[in-house]
Structure formats: C-alpha cells, structure tokens
Motif scaffolding. Structure first.
Motif, PDB file in Angstrom:
ATOM      1  N   ILE A  93       0.883  -1.099   0.023  1.00  0.00           N
ATOM      2  CA  ILE A  93       0.001  -0.077  -0.034  1.00  0.00           C
ATOM      3  C   ILE A  93       0.748   1.296   0.013  1.00  0.00           C
ATOM      4  O   ILE A  93       2.052   1.259   0.276  1.00  0.00           O
ATOM      5  N   ALA A  94       0.003   2.527  -0.401  1.00  0.00           N
ATOM      6  CA  ALA A  94       0.892   3.713  -0.073  1.00  0.00           C
ATOM      7  C   ALA A  94      -0.058   4.602   0.883  1.00  0.00           C
ATOM      8  O   ALA A  94      -1.194   4.574   0.413  1.00  0.00           O
ATOM      9  N   LEU A  95       0.297   5.039   1.643  1.00  0.00           N
ATOM     10  CA  LEU A  95      -0.175   5.811   2.646  1.00  0.00           C
ATOM     11  C   LEU A  95       0.158   7.371   2.601  1.00  0.00           C
ATOM     12  O   LEU A  95       1.250   7.676   2.289  1.00  0.00           O
TER      13      LEU A  95
ATOM     14  N   ILE B 290       4.271   7.186   2.404  1.00  0.00           N
ATOM     15  CA  ILE B 290       4.938   6.455   2.506  1.00  0.00           C
ATOM     16  C   ILE B 290       4.507   5.065   1.734  1.00  0.00           C
ATOM     17  O   ILE B 290       3.323   4.513   2.015  1.00  0.00           O
ATOM     18  N   GLY B 291       5.311   4.435   1.109  1.00  0.00           N
ATOM     19  CA  GLY B 291       5.006   3.069   0.398  1.00  0.00           C
ATOM     20  C   GLY B 291       5.489   1.718   1.357  1.00  0.00           C
ATOM     21  O   GLY B 291       6.825   2.114   1.597  1.00  0.00           O
ATOM     22  N   MET B 292       4.699   0.881   1.314  1.00  0.00           N
ATOM     23  CA  MET B 292       4.858  -0.278   2.578  1.00  0.00           C
ATOM     24  C   MET B 292       4.660  -1.491   1.586  1.00  0.00           C
ATOM     25  O   MET B 292       3.614  -1.527   0.858  1.00  0.00           O
ATOM     26  N   SER B 293       5.144  -2.669   1.716  1.00  0.00           N
ATOM     27  CA  SER B 293       5.001  -3.883   1.530  1.00  0.00           C
ATOM     28  C   SER B 293       4.354  -4.508   2.498  1.00  0.00           C
ATOM     29  O   SER B 293       4.609  -4.408   3.670  1.00  0.00           O
ATOM     30  N   PHE B 294       3.420  -5.444   2.043  1.00  0.00           N
ATOM     31  CA  PHE B 294       2.981  -6.524   3.150  1.00  0.00           C
ATOM     32  C   PHE B 294       3.989  -7.399   3.698  1.00  0.00           C
ATOM     33  O   PHE B 294       4.721  -8.124   2.746  1.00  0.00           O
ATOM     34  N   ALA B 295       4.109  -7.705   4.772  1.00  0.00           N
ATOM     35  CA  ALA B 295       4.771  -8.771   5.433  1.00  0.00           C
ATOM     36  C   ALA B 295       4.096  -9.908   6.072  1.00  0.00           C
ATOM     37  O   ALA B 295       3.316  -9.757   6.833  1.00  0.00           O
ATOM     38  N   ASP B 296       4.453 -11.267   5.258  1.00  0.00           N
ATOM     39  CA  ASP B 296       3.862 -12.414   5.550  1.00  0.00           C
ATOM     40  C   ASP B 296       2.282 -12.274   5.601  1.00  0.00           C
ATOM     41  O   ASP B 296       1.506 -12.500   6.844  1.00  0.00           O
ATOM     42  N   LEU B 297       1.661 -11.658   4.548  1.00  0.00           N
ATOM     43  CA  LEU B 297       0.085 -11.587   4.443  1.00  0.00           C
ATOM     44  C   LEU B 297      -0.492 -12.927   4.436  1.00  0.00           C
ATOM     45  O   LEU B 297      -0.085 -13.744   3.674  1.00  0.00           O
TER      46      LEU B 297
END
Length: 260
Positions: free
Chosen positions: A173-175, A226-233
């Motif tokens: 996601i990007a927030l 803030i660009g973020m990737s999912f961890a262990d989704l």
C-alpha cells in the motif's frame, strides 16, 4: 465450487496501462505451456464479460493440435447466454501469486462429461505479471480508506497514526500521513497494523517501509507519502484485498461506460 469471481484478481486494462506491455507473452510455445500449467494446477479463473458480468471458471483441456482451449461454462443459463453473446471473455487468475490475464474470443458451447463447456481459440497473447509489479489501484477519495499504524513517535515512545490510503495492490500500500508525528525508517517492520477498507472488516497485518517522500498539497501543506509492502500477509487477508480491488475496478469501469 464454493468460491466466486470476486475471489480472483481484478482485470487490468492493458490498453490503458503501458507499464505492463513488457509482461505480455506472444510466443506460441510460451502461451501453450502457461495454459497447460493452469490446467494442471486447476487454477480458478475469474471470467469477465459485458457490462460488469463475471463468473468463476477453470480451464479443462488443451486440444491435441493446441489450437483450442476448453473451459467450464457457468451453471446459470442467463450468464451462459451473455458469455456466448459477448465480444470477448477476459480471464484473470493467479499462479504462485503471479497475475495471469488473457482474452478469449469467438466462444462456442458444447458438452463434455455430462456438463456444459465452452470452447475458444487459444489466445494470441497472455499477460504474466510478477507480483512485485502488481497492478496498483488508486483508492477513490470517496472511499475514505485508511490504515492504522502503531510505531515510534517523534515525541512519544509509541503512537498510533491513521493514514489515508492512496493506492493498494496484493503486494502493498501507499499511505499519506502528516509529518512530524511518527518516525518512519526505510526497511523497518511495523507490527500490529490494521487496514480499513469500505464494507470489509478491519484487516490486521504487518508492513515493511519501502520508501518515503514528501508531497506538497494544493493548500501548501506538506504530507508524507509512505510506500509499504505487506509482510507475511495471510491468504484470507490477500483474498479480502483482492475482492476490494475487484469491486472498485468494476464500479469504476461501470461509471466510465455509463459516461460514454
């Protein structure tokens, strides 16, 4: 089958998104191999047609001459009729979390093993999109989608920050968040976060910070993107996000068709 087409990824408009062109396969051998893998893996496929119509299907077999593909027909007679009268059937699925998309034309109907099936010429091209390049859905302002982040504060040991969701994909996601409230460090992992999408229960998840940038608003105010990737989704969370993307894209396409 207990799933429905909303469990599959939303289709990408490849005519509008030039960034995916490099992921389109057009080689005969590559296409046949990928279709056979979808058959062998019993991949569930979302079939999209007409004005927002969709149903769940699966590829059954590739003909001996590798020119025709057989797939499940919809058990609903009206949906089956609409599929046959549509100009194309857009098929969308995932294989090892890699998006697969292709269009079938000139569909015909038949019977096989006591059930209705569809026949179509093998597609001349297929989109095979790696997860890291997954389609990102811009989130409409009207959706008021947010993400709750618990992280280290600037003036406090721990703060909760609610950021506005700018875009979302199955990869991250990007927030948009106010500056000078919390500390964000590229590469850091944020535990106990919560994604809040319309008409969906809050989704607990963990995020990893990938990039940070400052953006000036029309008012002159500065905000952080803030660009973020999912961890262990978890798979259940991924399915919920896919459903949101599918429904939002379907609504957008319907509005655009209505405005023509």
């Amino acid at each position: 089958m207990t799933m429905n087409a909303e469990n599959t990824p939303a289709p990408i408009d490849t005519d509008r998104d030039d960034t995916v062109a490099k992921f389109v396969l057009s080689g005969r051998r590559q296409i046949r191999q990928l279709l056979q893998e979808l058959i062998d893996r019993h991949a569930l496929i979302g079939g999209h047609f007409g004005s927002g119509g969709s149903f769940l299907t699966a590829l059954l077999e590739l003909s001996d001459d590798e020119e025709t593909i057989t797939l499940d027909a919809s058990p609903d007679p009206e949906t089956h009729r609409r599929v046959l009268s549509a100009s194309k059937l857009l098929c969308v699925t995932q294989l090892d979390r890699i998006r697969i998309q292709f269009a079938l034309h000139d569909l015909d109907e038949g019977r096989q093993d006591g059930r209705n099936v569809l026949y179509a010429p093998v597609p001349t091209e297929m989109l095979r999109l790696q997860r890291r390049d997954a389609f990102r859905l811009p989130v409409p302002l009207s959706h008021a989608a947010t993400c709750l982040i618990r992280t280290k504060g600037v003036a406090e040991p721990k703060v909760e920050v609610v950021g506005r969701l700018l875009d979302v994909s199955v990869g991250g996601i990007a927030l948009q968040v106010p500056p000078d409230i919390a500390e964000f460090v590229i590469g850091s992992r944020l535990e106990d976060c919560q994604l809040r999408l319309p008409n969906i229960d809050p989704i607990p998840l963990q995020l990893r910070v990938c990039n940070i940038s400052r953006q000036e608003q029309r008012s002159g105010a500065l905000m952080l993107r803030i660009g973020m990737s999912f961890a262990d989704l978890p798979r259940s969370a991924e399915n919920a996000i896919q459903r949101y993307i599918f429904n939002t894209e379907r609504e957008r396409n319907a509005r655009e068709r209505g405005g023509l």
